[in-house]
Design a protein around this motif. Structure first.
Motif, mmCIF file in Angstrom:
data_model
loop_
_atom_site.group_PDB
_atom_site.id
_atom_site.type_symbol
_atom_site.label_atom_id
_atom_site.label_comp_id
_atom_site.label_asym_id
_atom_site.label_seq_id
_atom_site.Cartn_x
_atom_site.Cartn_y
_atom_site.Cartn_z
ATOM 1 N N PHE A 195 56.798 6.953 55.401
ATOM 2 C CA PHE A 195 55.568 6.434 55.958
ATOM 3 C C PHE A 195 55.530 4.923 55.787
ATOM 4 C CE2 PHE A 195 54.292 10.838 55.061
ATOM 5 C CZ PHE A 195 53.745 11.165 56.285
ATOM 6 N N PRO A 196 54.947 4.189 56.770
ATOM 7 C CA PRO A 196 54.873 2.737 56.626
ATOM 8 C C PRO A 196 54.139 2.358 55.348
ATOM 9 C CG PRO A 196 54.299 3.411 58.860
ATOM 10 C CD PRO A 196 54.395 4.659 58.040
ATOM 11 N N GLY A 197 54.806 1.650 54.497
ATOM 12 C CA GLY A 197 54.199 1.236 53.243
ATOM 13 C C GLY A 197 54.139 2.373 52.258
ATOM 14 N N GLY A 198 53.140 3.236 52.406
ATOM 15 C CA GLY A 198 52.976 4.351 51.500
ATOM 16 C C GLY A 198 52.339 3.899 50.195
ATOM 17 N N PRO A 199 51.833 4.863 49.407
ATOM 18 C CA PRO A 199 51.195 4.483 48.139
ATOM 19 C C PRO A 199 52.208 3.926 47.154
ATOM 20 C CG PRO A 199 51.442 6.863 48.301
ATOM 21 C CD PRO A 199 51.840 6.315 49.632
ATOM 22 N N THR A 200 51.779 2.944 46.398
ATOM 23 C CA THR A 200 52.644 2.352 45.374
ATOM 24 C C THR A 200 52.428 2.995 44.014
ATOM 25 O OG1 THR A 200 50.993 0.628 44.970
ATOM 26 C CG2 THR A 200 52.731 0.152 46.583
ATOM 27 N N GLU A 201 51.356 3.759 43.886
ATOM 28 C CA GLU A 201 51.069 4.456 42.637
ATOM 29 C C GLU A 201 50.858 5.935 42.930
ATOM 30 O OE1 GLU A 201 47.824 4.374 38.937
ATOM 31 O OE2 GLU A 201 47.706 2.934 40.601
ATOM 32 N N MET A 202 51.337 6.782 42.026
ATOM 33 C CA MET A 202 51.237 8.221 42.215
ATOM 34 C C MET A 202 49.773 8.641 42.329
ATOM 35 S SD MET A 202 52.783 11.276 39.784
ATOM 36 C CE MET A 202 54.422 10.528 39.814
ATOM 37 N N PRO A 203 49.401 9.354 43.413
ATOM 38 C CA PRO A 203 48.001 9.782 43.572
ATOM 39 C C PRO A 203 47.565 10.699 42.437
ATOM 40 C CG PRO A 203 49.229 10.010 45.630
ATOM 41 C CD PRO A 203 50.232 9.702 44.565
ATOM 42 N N PHE A 235 59.080 14.120 40.117
ATOM 43 C CA PHE A 235 57.888 13.753 40.877
ATOM 44 C C PHE A 235 57.787 12.244 41.067
ATOM 45 C CE2 PHE A 235 54.277 16.977 41.346
ATOM 46 C CZ PHE A 235 55.156 17.955 41.755
ATOM 47 N N LYS A 236 58.338 11.467 40.170
ATOM 48 C CA LYS A 236 58.217 10.015 40.256
ATOM 49 C C LYS A 236 59.151 9.417 41.301
ATOM 50 C CE LYS A 236 58.114 5.866 37.377
ATOM 51 N NZ LYS A 236 58.255 5.317 36.006
ATOM 52 N N SER A 237 60.336 9.965 41.431
ATOM 53 C CA SER A 237 61.332 9.369 42.317
ATOM 54 C C SER A 237 61.807 10.296 43.428
ATOM 55 C CB SER A 237 62.551 8.909 41.504
ATOM 56 O OG SER A 237 63.146 10.015 40.834
ATOM 57 N N GLY A 238 61.395 11.548 43.401
ATOM 58 C CA GLY A 238 61.886 12.510 44.380
ATOM 59 C C GLY A 238 61.280 12.321 45.751
ATOM 60 N N GLY A 239 61.951 12.881 46.748
ATOM 61 C CA GLY A 239 61.497 12.784 48.128
ATOM 62 C C GLY A 239 60.833 14.064 48.596
ATOM 63 N N ASN A 240 60.859 14.268 49.909
ATOM 64 C CA ASN A 240 60.176 15.418 50.496
ATOM 65 C C ASN A 240 60.806 16.731 50.069
ATOM 66 O OD1 ASN A 240 58.030 16.274 52.296
ATOM 67 N ND2 ASN A 240 59.635 16.965 53.685
ATOM 68 N N GLY A 241 62.093 16.722 49.735
ATOM 69 C CA GLY A 241 62.737 17.944 49.269
ATOM 70 C C GLY A 241 62.136 18.435 47.960
ATOM 71 N N ILE A 242 61.813 17.512 47.056
ATOM 72 C CA ILE A 242 61.158 17.881 45.803
ATOM 73 C C ILE A 242 59.775 18.436 46.084
ATOM 74 C CG2 ILE A 242 60.253 16.982 43.631
ATOM 75 C CD1 ILE A 242 63.253 17.255 43.665
ATOM 76 N N ARG A 243 59.083 17.844 47.045
ATOM 77 C CA ARG A 243 57.745 18.340 47.405
ATOM 78 C C ARG A 243 57.806 19.773 47.913
ATOM 79 N NH1 ARG A 243 54.797 17.540 52.690
ATOM 80 N NH2 ARG A 243 52.600 17.958 52.265
ATOM 81 N N TRP A 276 53.001 10.364 49.296
ATOM 82 C CA TRP A 276 53.722 9.919 48.103
ATOM 83 C C TRP A 276 55.201 10.283 48.170
ATOM 84 C CZ3 TRP A 276 53.896 6.806 44.153
ATOM 85 C CH2 TRP A 276 54.754 7.081 43.080
ATOM 86 N N PHE A 277 55.491 11.520 48.532
ATOM 87 C CA PHE A 277 56.884 11.963 48.546
ATOM 88 C C PHE A 277 57.668 11.428 49.743
ATOM 89 C CE2 PHE A 277 55.011 15.180 45.725
ATOM 90 C CZ PHE A 277 55.925 15.162 44.686
ATOM 91 N N ASN A 278 56.959 10.974 50.787
ATOM 92 C CA ASN A 278 57.629 10.413 51.963
ATOM 93 C C ASN A 278 57.529 8.894 52.018
ATOM 94 O OD1 ASN A 278 58.490 12.778 53.890
ATOM 95 N ND2 ASN A 278 56.482 13.350 53.109
ATOM 96 N N ARG A 279 57.106 8.286 50.938
ATOM 97 C CA ARG A 279 56.929 6.836 50.938
ATOM 98 C C ARG A 279 58.289 6.129 51.043
ATOM 99 N NH1 ARG A 279 57.467 8.599 45.925
ATOM 100 N NH2 ARG A 279 58.433 7.295 44.317
ATOM 101 N N ALA A 280 58.231 4.883 51.478
ATOM 102 C CA ALA A 280 59.455 4.073 51.564
ATOM 103 C C ALA A 280 59.933 3.719 50.176
ATOM 104 C CB ALA A 280 59.192 2.804 52.369
ATOM 105 N N ARG A 281 61.221 3.786 49.975
ATOM 106 C CA ARG A 281 61.811 3.454 48.690
ATOM 107 C C ARG A 281 62.748 2.266 48.869
ATOM 108 N NH1 ARG A 281 60.779 8.607 49.079
ATOM 109 N NH2 ARG A 281 59.980 9.764 47.282
ATOM 110 N N HIS A 282 62.653 1.312 47.978
ATOM 111 C CA HIS A 282 63.435 0.081 48.077
ATOM 112 C C HIS A 282 64.547 0.106 47.042
ATOM 113 C CE1 HIS A 282 60.350 -1.440 50.763
ATOM 114 N NE2 HIS A 282 59.449 -1.089 49.862
#
Length: 206
Positions: free
Chosen positions: A62-70, A148-156, A200-206
């Motif tokens: 998702f563009p941007g996405g949350p920077t902190e876990m909801p 949960f902190k670093s996983g993607g949609n597969g973890i979700r 959160w799980f689909n957020r952009a990762r740098h």
């Protein structure tokens, strides 16, 4: 050379003089910008339609996405740790039950009881098998909570499947001891499946 009567409307116009309705040569028509003259910002192409800002692409998320876990995702993570703790307690209880059955087999009064010995052998194997499954399920809960902190949609998706299966097992066959598991598992599935969980799980990762 005469150009005729100046009061005659049908007389020939002198060269170099524009006719009626004609613009003088070398001058642009009314409403048209002159060549070589920079156009005003409001006269650029597409006047009346503001140009949209360039869309910044993010790598598959998702563009941007949350920077902190909801908050909901944090709550689901805590519940996974609680489920893992219950699984550990269950593992210990199953091991103790298997040890108790083994000791009962050595009871002099029951050594000659063939039916009990057969049942004890079967029960011991079944208990150790359940112990392994309970421990494995707890390890999966720990793995999901850590990811949960670093996983993607597969973890979700895995967490949602884990919650659904845990809730079903809590209803049957472990309805008495699994009621807490059922409630926690349903909450994990709901919180992870919400829109903020997806963001959160689909957020952009740098």
């Amino acid at each position: 050379m005469s150009f005729g009567d100046p009061n005659n409307p049908y007389g020939q116009q002198p060269q170099g003089q524009p006719g009626y309705g004609q613009q003088p040569q070398g001058q642009p028509g009314y409403g048209y910008p002159q060549q070589g003259q920079p156009q005003a910002p409001d006269q650029q192409p597409g006047y009346g339609y503001p140009q949209a800002p360039p869309v910044q692409a993010y790598g598959g998320g998702f563009p941007g996405g949350p920077t902190e876990m909801p908050g909901g995702v944090k709550a689901a993570r805590v519940m996974l740790w609680v489920i893992a703790g219950f699984q550990l307690i269950g593992t210990v209880l199953f091991v103790l039950a298997a040890i108790a059955v083994d000791k009962a087999k050595d009871d002099p009064k029951l050594k000659d009881d063939v039916q009990f010995q057969d049942l004890a052998d079967f029960s011991t194997g079944a208990i150790y098998g359940l112990t392994f499954l309970v421990l494995l399920w707890g390890m999966l809960a720990v793995f999901l909570a850590v990811k949960f902190k670093s996983g993607g949609n597969g973890i979700r998706i895995t967490a949602m499947v884990f919650g659904i299966i845990t809730a079903v097992l809590g209803v049957y066959p472990f309805i008495i001891v699994g009621l807490v598991h059922t409630v926690l598992a349903i909450l994990v599935t709901v919180f992870v499946g919400k829109s903020d969980g997806g963001a959160w799980f689909n957020r952009a990762r740098h």
